[in-house]
Design a protein around this motif. Structure first.
Motif, mmCIF file in Angstrom:
data_model
loop_
_atom_site.group_PDB
_atom_site.id
_atom_site.type_symbol
_atom_site.label_atom_id
_atom_site.label_comp_id
_atom_site.label_asym_id
_atom_site.label_seq_id
_atom_site.Cartn_x
_atom_site.Cartn_y
_atom_site.Cartn_z
ATOM 1 N N SER A 10 -59.475 -84.257 -9.392
ATOM 2 C CA SER A 10 -58.240 -83.544 -9.105
ATOM 3 C C SER A 10 -57.543 -84.104 -7.872
ATOM 4 C CB SER A 10 -58.538 -82.056 -8.872
ATOM 5 O OG SER A 10 -59.247 -81.899 -7.660
ATOM 6 N N TYR A 68 -60.022 -67.615 -19.601
ATOM 7 C CA TYR A 68 -58.903 -68.546 -19.683
ATOM 8 C C TYR A 68 -57.673 -67.867 -20.285
ATOM 9 C CZ TYR A 68 -56.645 -73.110 -20.534
ATOM 10 O OH TYR A 68 -55.800 -74.190 -20.537
ATOM 11 N N VAL A 74 -49.184 -71.803 -8.301
ATOM 12 C CA VAL A 74 -50.124 -72.250 -9.333
ATOM 13 C C VAL A 74 -50.843 -73.511 -8.879
ATOM 14 C CG1 VAL A 74 -50.305 -73.173 -11.681
ATOM 15 C CG2 VAL A 74 -48.869 -71.196 -11.238
ATOM 16 N N ASP A 75 -50.089 -74.413 -8.257
ATOM 17 C CA ASP A 75 -50.703 -75.646 -7.752
ATOM 18 C C ASP A 75 -51.774 -75.320 -6.714
ATOM 19 O OD1 ASP A 75 -50.415 -77.966 -5.404
ATOM 20 O OD2 ASP A 75 -50.426 -78.764 -7.432
ATOM 21 N N ASN A 109 -54.785 -73.894 -8.420
ATOM 22 C CA ASN A 109 -55.548 -74.945 -9.121
ATOM 23 C C ASN A 109 -56.453 -75.686 -8.150
ATOM 24 O OD1 ASN A 109 -54.365 -74.371 -11.567
ATOM 25 N ND2 ASN A 109 -52.805 -75.961 -11.415
ATOM 26 N N ARG A 110 -55.903 -76.015 -6.989
ATOM 27 C CA ARG A 110 -56.701 -76.778 -6.025
ATOM 28 C C ARG A 110 -57.809 -75.926 -5.425
ATOM 29 N NH1 ARG A 110 -53.629 -78.230 -1.849
ATOM 30 N NH2 ARG A 110 -51.782 -77.112 -2.528
ATOM 31 N N THR A 120 -60.588 -75.467 -7.960
ATOM 32 C CA THR A 120 -61.427 -76.663 -8.093
ATOM 33 C C THR A 120 -62.560 -76.630 -7.078
ATOM 34 O OG1 THR A 120 -59.518 -77.953 -8.822
ATOM 35 C CG2 THR A 120 -61.404 -79.172 -8.016
ATOM 36 N N SER A 164 -56.499 -78.281 -19.081
ATOM 37 C CA SER A 164 -55.701 -78.024 -17.890
ATOM 38 C C SER A 164 -56.632 -77.632 -16.744
ATOM 39 C CB SER A 164 -54.731 -76.893 -18.163
ATOM 40 O OG SER A 164 -55.453 -75.675 -18.295
ATOM 41 N N PRO A 165 -56.126 -77.608 -15.526
ATOM 42 C CA PRO A 165 -56.960 -77.184 -14.392
ATOM 43 C C PRO A 165 -57.521 -75.776 -14.589
ATOM 44 C CG PRO A 165 -54.934 -78.181 -13.604
ATOM 45 C CD PRO A 165 -54.794 -78.069 -15.084
ATOM 46 N N GLN A 166 -56.724 -74.869 -15.164
ATOM 47 C CA GLN A 166 -57.237 -73.513 -15.388
ATOM 48 C C GLN A 166 -58.354 -73.510 -16.427
ATOM 49 O OE1 GLN A 166 -53.623 -73.693 -16.029
ATOM 50 N NE2 GLN A 166 -53.086 -73.297 -13.923
#
Lengths: 312, 225
Positions: free
Chosen positions: A31, A144, A159-160, A163-164, A167, A235-237
């Protein structure tokens, strides 16, 4: 014999760190969220916490569970077969399930030494292995589905950030649960009255340290990517959901002192995520190869454990 | 819209996003200056046209500077790895809008050869509408980028407006081309080529805005899983 067992256990822990690097740091590295060094540090923290807080729950996952007792020779055969198989599969860049290999080798060696195998317990463990990916798929599907509905209301920047953060959190959870379950199981293979006078905590810490060295030195590529992006694209999710669900199932296994494979859980989780989005593009060849290994490898480790003890 | 800014660890990303809006503001002013310069050329006001053309060039340079700084920040590790390349692509497309405005302005900067027919075309109602569509496509893009602060539905609802203005601009460009070649008999052939190329390059303003909108669709697809 004690030193030999500990040496082999440490070797196995080193291989664990190497082979599981894709699960421990692959997500963070892929990522681009954190640097390699920070990703390794986070994984090591997770491993340590898992081992310290819950690793001892796996001390009787082999002897005291699958069999009422064991001998040093059985443990020696178990560890030798495990090291041999995991090294071979790691060199072939294939994800190897430590739990499956060790349980197979232990059962083979135990049977060969005429020690009574706890059949019911063995059935429970094997049943859990089959149920684990299914349960992971179901949990991933539920999580999910909810997550994707929720994030549509958030800004793209939020959202970004999620996501990070997700992770990093998933990496920590996976490290924690793997540390408790797998390293705890490796620790269990050095115990059962054979290493009297040895501090259990010292042994646990040594194994974690060696695993960390394996991860730090060799955990850059190879196995990384086999489970993730080569299987299907999520996707990241989706990835976070799969990792979260897998960690949950492995944790449940730890509470029952059942050795569990994260790769098996993750495959189930990723399929669960895929069906949430009705993804139909799946690397079927890789999926088939992976599932085949789950059947073939324990049979091989069982056979090798049985034969090795005969040879001793 | 649900704002969970307290959960955000994205200070760098917020700064880049604000920088992107500033970049768009400069690009938008550059396009406005370009449109105004075309109108002045059409009216024969050479002095004002030259001044506005200078503004276009300066605006493009300022846009380049911001683009470079933002791209560097993204490359240094902002945003989730999977969308980083798309953010860079978006910044590139936004900067291309200013580049197109500058390139189109260049065609008219040495306007001493432009005759009455050429000026008439530049000052025509069709040209005015064409320039309005170009401005509107950039304004629609700015609204679209601002919608990043909203949810997925808000972003997707605004994507089409950029495409609509790009299609209008295309249509007007075709009308102007026909007008140009219909009146080309009385024009110097070099002027005809100059105006033709001017129209093509000016239309790139809307095309680049639409391309930027396409990148945003990809960002939404990747980001919202």
């Amino acid at each position: 014999m004690d030193s030999l067992l500990l040496g082999l256990a440490a070797t196995l822990a080193f291989l664990f760190g190497w082979n599981n690097s894709s699960f421990l740091i692959g997500n963070i590295r892929g990522s681009g969220t954190l640097s390699y060094r920070v990703a390794v540090i986070i994984s090591i923290i997770g491993l340590f916490l898992g081992v310290l807080l819950e690793g001892s729950k796996m001390a009787t996952s082999l002897s005291g569970s699958l069999a009422p007792s064991t001998t040093g020779t059985v443990l020696l055969a178990t560890l030798l077969v495990s090291v041999f198989l995991t090294l071979g599969l790691t060199l072939l860049s294939l994800p190897v399930s430590f739990s499956v290999v060790m349980v197979g080798a232990f059962l083979g060696a135990t049977l060969s030494s005429y020690i009574q195998v706890n059949v019911l317990r063995s059935e429970e463990v094997i049943a859990f292995w089959f149920l684990a990916p299914v349960a992971t798929a179901a949990i991933t599907f539920a999580f999910y589905s909810s997550a994707t509905r929720l994030v549509t209301r958030f800004s793209l920047l939020t959202v970004d950030s999620l996501n990070r953060t997700g992770t990093v959190v998933s990496a920590l959870l996976v490290s924690y649960t793997l540390g408790a379950n797998n390293i705890g199981m490796i620790f269990g293979s050095t115990q059962s009255g054979v290493l009297e006078g040895t501090s259990g905590l010292e042994t646990l810490l040594l194994l974690v340290l060696v695993a960390a060295v394996g991860l730090a030195i060799l955990g850059r590529g190879g196995v990384s990517g086999t489970i993730g992006d080569k299987l299907l694209v999520l996707s990241p999710q989706g990835v976070f959901s799969a990792f979260l669900a897998s960690s949950a199932v492995v944790w449940i296994g730890t509470q029952r002192a059942i050795p569990v494979s994260i790769s098996q859980c993750l495959l189930g989780g990723m399929l669960g995520a895929a069906y949430t989005k009705s993804i139909t593009v799946l690397n079927r060849r890789l999926a088939l190869e992976t599932v085949s290994l789950w059947v073939v490898v324990p049979m091989i480790s069982f056979g090798l454990g049985y034969l090795l003890l005969r040879a001793f | 819209m649900v704002d969970l800014g307290f959960l955000s660890v994205g200070k760098k990303e917020r700064a880049i996003f604000d920088g992107m809006l500033e970049h768009l503001a400069i690009v938008s002013r550059t396009v406005d200056a370009f449109a105004a310069s075309v109108e002045k050329v059409g009216k024969g006001d050479t002095a004002s046209a030259e001044e506005l053309t200078r503004s276009v060039f300066e605006g493009e340079t300022a846009a380049d500077t911001i683009h470079r700084d933002l791209s560097l920040k993204v490359a240094q590790g902002a945003f989730f790895g999977g969308v980083r390349e798309d953010i860079l692509n978006l910044l590139e497309k936004i900067d291309d809008i200013a580049d197109s405005a500058k390139d189109a302005a260049r065609f008219l900067s040495s306007d001493s050869r432009l005759g009455t027919d050429a000026r008439a075309m530049l000052g025509s109602e069709n040209m005015k509408l064409f320039l309005d569509d170009l401005r509107s496509s950039v304004a629609a893009l700015t609204n679209l980028v601002r919608a990043f602060d909203g949810g997925k539905a808000e972003v997707l609802s605004k994507v089409h407006s950029v495409e609509e203005f790009e299609e209008w601009a295309d249509s007007r460009k075709d009308t102007l081309m026909k007008q140009l070649f219909a009146n080309s008999q009385g024009m110097d052939p070099v002027t005809v080529i100059q105006l033709r190329d001017f129209l093509f390059v000016a239309d790139d303003i809307a095309d680049n805005a639409e391309d930027a909108g396409d990148v945003i669709i990809v960002l939404v697809a990747k980001g919202y899983g």
